[in-house]
Write an enzyme that holds these catalytic residues in place. Structure first.
Site, short mmCIF file in Angstrom:
data_model
loop_
_atom_site.label_atom_id
_atom_site.label_comp_id
_atom_site.label_asym_id
_atom_site.label_seq_id
_atom_site.Cartn_x
_atom_site.Cartn_y
_atom_site.Cartn_z
CG ASP A 15 -1.62 -1.24 1.51
OD1 ASP A 15 -2.08 -1.72 0.34
OD2 ASP A 15 -2.04 -1.68 2.47
CD GLU A 233 -8.85 -3.35 -1.88
OE1 GLU A 233 -9.19 -3.30 -0.56
OE2 GLU A 233 -8.10 -4.21 -2.26
#
Length: 332
Positions: A15, A233
């Site tokens: 991420d 997402e």
């Protein structure tokens, strides 16, 4: 097209949120630890209890500096576990880390921690952002100095638990199995959108109720739940040539896609795929310009592969056409 760089082989991180501060590039990843649990849609197999920050002045080669732990879950009074995605923004000489974590009832919220330097240490606020929920914050500062946070993730990210910013009674609050199919749109129903909220001047709270971030087709119609390019997402926002580029992961269809709009709230018109599917279930990214070159930071599950599915950071130069189109990066 250039080959992706394996950015930090010493550890498993994911991420990546990349930002340029004071002429240096900083990457704020989440940190994968194998919890020993079985793989599940809720992310329980990743311990993810702290954040590091990496920095560099040469993206595709040269040294990457690990500045160590900048925030640990034990420092956050309201958070129990699962320190997922985070991002950092600078305002008035201070640095604000906005992160996602689960509270002691098993519900995700967003929190804020503040530092005097981009490498931290970051001091967390005692409570989460009022009215915050779900995961994957991206913090975007516009040219006028206003700061926005984009957020949201489906399945384990709990976005499907909410309607109109309120928790639906049907959600299994406190249970680890956050995936509730009955709360998800299906077929030709409109897909669940990401959220965006303007932040207060002190970057500690929402200044407004979160709004839906609509991704629409060329006819202005929202993408539907069965469209492989709909949001799932990993929101990211960057600005290029006066246009707002909203990019995101499609989750279970394993793509990174982007859409373009004329303001921070959208709507954003779908444009195309940034990254083809990589090894691993999730795809999460950031896009940043550094020294005149645009880069895509992302993660995959090489070299862990199907042994643990722990993730590793990658970076690759992006090719952008004269009319602002982002060319698709082929997976390796």
């Amino acid at each position: 097209m250039a080959k992706a760089r394996y950015l930090f082989p010493k550890d498993y991180m994911a991420d990546p949120s990349a930002n340029v501060f004071n002429g240096r590039l900083y990457v704020y990843p989440s940190h994968d630890w194998d919890s020993g649990e079985c793989f599940d849609d809720d992310g329980g197999h990743f311990q993810m209890r702290d954040y590091h920050v990496l920095s560099m002045d040469n993206v595709m080669e040269g040294e990457v500096t690990d500045h160590g732990v900048i925030l640990d879950v034990d420092q956050v009074p309201w958070a129990e576990k699962q320190m997922w995605d985070n991002d950092v923004v600078e305002k008035d000489g201070r640095y604000y880390l906005i992160f996602s974590a689960k509270d002691y009832t098993g519900v995700f919220h967003l929190g804020v921690a503040v530092a005097e330097k981009p490498e931290g240490p970051f001091i967390p606020q005692p409570a989460p952002i009022i009215g915050s929920y779900s995961i994957d914050p991206c913090v975007f500062k516009d040219d006028d100095g206003r700061v926005y946070v984009y957020f949201g993730g489906i399945w384990g990210g709990q976005l499907q638990w909410y309607r109109d910013n309120k928790l639906k009674p049907a959600a299994s609050v406190g249970q680890e199995a956050g995936f509730r199919p009955t709360l998800l749109p299906e077929g030709k129903e409109d897909a669940l959108p990401s959220r965006v909220a303007l932040m207060s001047d002190d970057v500690l709270q929402f200044a407004e109720a979160p709004k839906a971030v609509l991704v629409v087709d060329a006819d202005g119609k929202p993408l539907t739940a069965d469209d492989p390019h709909r949001f799932f997402e990993a929101s990211w926002m960057h600005k290029m040539n006066g246009k707002y580029y909203f990019s995101y992961s499609t989750g279970d269809t394993h793509l990174l896609c982007y859409a373009v709009g004329d303001n921070p709230y959208g709507p954003f018109t779908y444009q195309g795929v940034i990254l083809e599917p990589v090894v691993g279930w999730t795809t999460h990214h950031s896009i940043v310009e550094y020294k005149g070159q645009w880069y895509l930071f992302h993660h995959d599950c090489v070299p862990s592969n199907d042994i643990t599915w722990l993730r590793s950071l990658k970076v690759v130069p992006l090719e952008v056409t004269a009319d602002g189109r982002i060319l698709t990066v082929k997976s390796e």
